[in-house]
Design a protein around this motif. Structure first.
Motif, PDB file in Angstrom:
ATOM      1  N   ASP A 132       0.647  -1.321   0.039  1.00  0.00           N
ATOM      2  CA  ASP A 132       0.074   0.173  -0.030  1.00  0.00           C
ATOM      3  C   ASP A 132       0.707   1.185  -0.265  1.00  0.00           C
ATOM      4  OD1 ASP A 132      -2.191  -1.476   0.089  1.00  0.00           O
ATOM      5  OD2 ASP A 132      -2.710  -1.397   2.149  1.00  0.00           O
ATOM      6  N   GLU A 133       1.831   1.210   0.563  1.00  0.00           N
ATOM      7  CA  GLU A 133       2.660   2.556   0.738  1.00  0.00           C
ATOM      8  C   GLU A 133       3.243   2.608  -0.476  1.00  0.00           C
ATOM      9  OE1 GLU A 133       7.223   3.727   2.790  1.00  0.00           O
ATOM     10  OE2 GLU A 133       6.548   1.445   2.994  1.00  0.00           O
ATOM     11  N   LEU A 134       3.716   1.531  -1.295  1.00  0.00           N
ATOM     12  CA  LEU A 134       4.552   1.742  -2.651  1.00  0.00           C
ATOM     13  C   LEU A 134       3.326   2.243  -3.635  1.00  0.00           C
ATOM     14  CD1 LEU A 134       6.828  -1.530  -2.677  1.00  0.00           C
ATOM     15  CD2 LEU A 134       7.540   1.020  -2.561  1.00  0.00           C
ATOM     16  N   ILE A 135       2.224   1.684  -3.441  1.00  0.00           N
ATOM     17  CA  ILE A 135       1.207   2.164  -4.533  1.00  0.00           C
ATOM     18  C   ILE A 135       0.778   3.708  -4.250  1.00  0.00           C
ATOM     19  CG2 ILE A 135      -1.225   1.957  -5.005  1.00  0.00           C
ATOM     20  CD1 ILE A 135      -0.858  -1.089  -4.752  1.00  0.00           C
ATOM     21  N   LYS A 136       0.841   3.988  -2.842  1.00  0.00           N
ATOM     22  CA  LYS A 136       0.385   5.282  -2.750  1.00  0.00           C
ATOM     23  C   LYS A 136       1.676   6.230  -3.163  1.00  0.00           C
ATOM     24  CE  LYS A 136      -0.714   8.628   0.963  1.00  0.00           C
ATOM     25  NZ  LYS A 136      -0.769   8.796   2.630  1.00  0.00           N
ATOM     26  N   ALA A 137       2.815   5.912  -3.199  1.00  0.00           N
ATOM     27  CA  ALA A 137       3.879   6.701  -3.548  1.00  0.00           C
ATOM     28  C   ALA A 137       4.070   6.771  -5.066  1.00  0.00           C
ATOM     29  CB  ALA A 137       5.342   6.070  -3.007  1.00  0.00           C
ATOM     30  N   LEU A 138       3.747   5.563  -5.873  1.00  0.00           N
ATOM     31  CA  LEU A 138       3.636   5.558  -7.272  1.00  0.00           C
ATOM     32  C   LEU A 138       2.499   6.590  -7.654  1.00  0.00           C
ATOM     33  CD1 LEU A 138       4.078   1.959  -7.923  1.00  0.00           C
ATOM     34  CD2 LEU A 138       5.322   3.644  -8.678  1.00  0.00           C
ATOM     35  N   GLU A 139       1.457   6.564  -6.970  1.00  0.00           N
ATOM     36  CA  GLU A 139       0.443   7.512  -7.430  1.00  0.00           C
ATOM     37  C   GLU A 139       0.575   8.810  -7.229  1.00  0.00           C
ATOM     38  OE1 GLU A 139      -2.940   5.479  -5.056  1.00  0.00           O
ATOM     39  OE2 GLU A 139      -3.336   4.372  -6.792  1.00  0.00           O
ATOM     40  N   SER A 140       1.312   9.246  -6.121  1.00  0.00           N
ATOM     41  CA  SER A 140       1.578  10.537  -5.758  1.00  0.00           C
ATOM     42  C   SER A 140       2.494  11.169  -6.628  1.00  0.00           C
ATOM     43  CB  SER A 140       2.195  10.561  -4.235  1.00  0.00           C
ATOM     44  OG  SER A 140       3.577   9.986  -4.195  1.00  0.00           O
ATOM     45  N   LYS A 141       3.398  10.303  -7.322  1.00  0.00           N
ATOM     46  CA  LYS A 141       4.350  10.739  -8.443  1.00  0.00           C
ATOM     47  C   LYS A 141       3.855  10.754  -9.632  1.00  0.00           C
ATOM     48  CE  LYS A 141       7.938  10.977  -5.881  1.00  0.00           C
ATOM     49  NZ  LYS A 141       8.689  12.126  -5.716  1.00  0.00           N
ATOM     50  N   GLY A 142       2.563  10.299  -9.857  1.00  0.00           N
ATOM     51  CA  GLY A 142       1.935  10.258 -11.383  1.00  0.00           C
ATOM     52  C   GLY A 142       2.352   9.013 -11.875  1.00  0.00           C
ATOM     53  N   ALA A 143       2.914   7.931 -11.553  1.00  0.00           N
ATOM     54  CA  ALA A 143       3.505   6.860 -12.056  1.00  0.00           C
ATOM     55  C   ALA A 143       2.316   5.829 -12.071  1.00  0.00           C
ATOM     56  CB  ALA A 143       4.727   6.378 -11.321  1.00  0.00           C
ATOM     57  N   ALA A 144       1.269   6.182 -11.771  1.00  0.00           N
ATOM     58  CA  ALA A 144       0.310   5.138 -12.015  1.00  0.00           C
ATOM     59  C   ALA A 144      -0.573   5.087 -13.238  1.00  0.00           C
ATOM     60  CB  ALA A 144      -0.746   4.895 -10.909  1.00  0.00           C
TER      61      ALA A 144
ATOM     62  N   HIS B 227      10.605  -0.664 -13.842  1.00  0.00           N
ATOM     63  CA  HIS B 227      11.008  -0.770 -12.583  1.00  0.00           C
ATOM     64  C   HIS B 227      11.167   0.737 -11.900  1.00  0.00           C
ATOM     65  CE1 HIS B 227      13.638  -4.462 -12.034  1.00  0.00           C
ATOM     66  NE2 HIS B 227      13.312  -4.624 -13.238  1.00  0.00           N
ATOM     67  N   HIS B 228      11.114   1.036 -10.672  1.00  0.00           N
ATOM     68  CA  HIS B 228      10.901   2.493 -10.205  1.00  0.00           C
ATOM     69  C   HIS B 228      11.938   2.378  -8.804  1.00  0.00           C
ATOM     70  CE1 HIS B 228       7.250   3.559 -12.489  1.00  0.00           C
ATOM     71  NE2 HIS B 228       7.011   2.223 -12.439  1.00  0.00           N
ATOM     72  N   ALA B 229      12.825   3.259  -8.788  1.00  0.00           N
ATOM     73  CA  ALA B 229      13.826   3.560  -7.741  1.00  0.00           C
ATOM     74  C   ALA B 229      12.773   3.864  -6.605  1.00  0.00           C
ATOM     75  CB  ALA B 229      14.853   4.823  -8.089  1.00  0.00           C
ATOM     76  N   VAL B 230      13.062   2.857  -5.650  1.00  0.00           N
ATOM     77  CA  VAL B 230      12.549   3.005  -4.215  1.00  0.00           C
ATOM     78  C   VAL B 230      12.835   4.591  -3.560  1.00  0.00           C
ATOM     79  CG1 VAL B 230      12.067   2.131  -2.135  1.00  0.00           C
ATOM     80  CG2 VAL B 230      12.125   0.578  -4.035  1.00  0.00           C
ATOM     81  N   GLY B 231      14.363   4.754  -3.489  1.00  0.00           N
ATOM     82  CA  GLY B 231      14.665   5.980  -3.005  1.00  0.00           C
ATOM     83  C   GLY B 231      14.001   7.204  -3.334  1.00  0.00           C
ATOM     84  N   ILE B 232      13.563   7.409  -4.527  1.00  0.00           N
ATOM     85  CA  ILE B 232      13.036   8.619  -4.981  1.00  0.00           C
ATOM     86  C   ILE B 232      11.432   8.274  -4.605  1.00  0.00           C
ATOM     87  CG2 ILE B 232      11.985   9.770  -7.105  1.00  0.00           C
ATOM     88  CD1 ILE B 232      15.080   9.267  -8.185  1.00  0.00           C
ATOM     89  N   LEU B 233      10.907   7.379  -4.717  1.00  0.00           N
ATOM     90  CA  LEU B 233       9.508   6.996  -4.370  1.00  0.00           C
ATOM     91  C   LEU B 233       9.243   7.267  -2.807  1.00  0.00           C
ATOM     92  CD1 LEU B 233       8.278   4.154  -6.293  1.00  0.00           C
ATOM     93  CD2 LEU B 233       7.649   6.553  -6.988  1.00  0.00           C
ATOM     94  N   THR B 234       9.943   6.911  -2.083  1.00  0.00           N
ATOM     95  CA  THR B 234       9.748   6.697  -0.620  1.00  0.00           C
ATOM     96  C   THR B 234      10.569   7.901   0.258  1.00  0.00           C
ATOM     97  OG1 THR B 234      11.363   5.183  -0.199  1.00  0.00           O
ATOM     98  CG2 THR B 234       9.392   4.261  -0.500  1.00  0.00           C
TER      99      THR B 234
END
Length: 87
Positions: free
Chosen positions: A9-21, A73-80
């Motif tokens: 859920d944390e990763l999905i929220k981060a992806l959505e907040s970056k417009g990556a969804a 692939h998405h860099a976790v550091g930038i997402l979180t």
């Protein structure tokens, strides 16, 4: 690697907040799933007379289109952690 529901859920929220969804680049559908977390080894030239190289791991989250299976692939550091460097 198994991802528990809170991390998923944390990763999905981060992806959505970056417009990556947004829609899939291959089929145009909008549903995606988190497949897992991994690391990508990046080779960096360090210079010098011998032309040495350094391997630098980048933590990634792997996302798949729920329709065609296209992976990204998405860099976790930038997402979180937006203040953190990408490596």
């Amino acid at each position: 690697m198994y991802i528990d529901k809170p991390r998923n859920d944390e990763l999905i929220k981060a992806l959505e907040s970056k417009g990556a969804a947004n829609s899939c680049s291959r089929c145009g559908r909008t549903r995606f799933e988190i497949v897992g977390e991994s690391q990508v080894e990046v080779v960096q030239y360090t210079g010098g007379l011998l032309g040495s190289h350094m391997m630098q791991p980048v933590a990634t989250v792997i996302v798949a289109c729920s329709h065609c299976g296209n992976l990204s692939h998405h860099a976790v550091g930038i997402l979180t952690d937006p203040k953190r460097a990408w490596l």
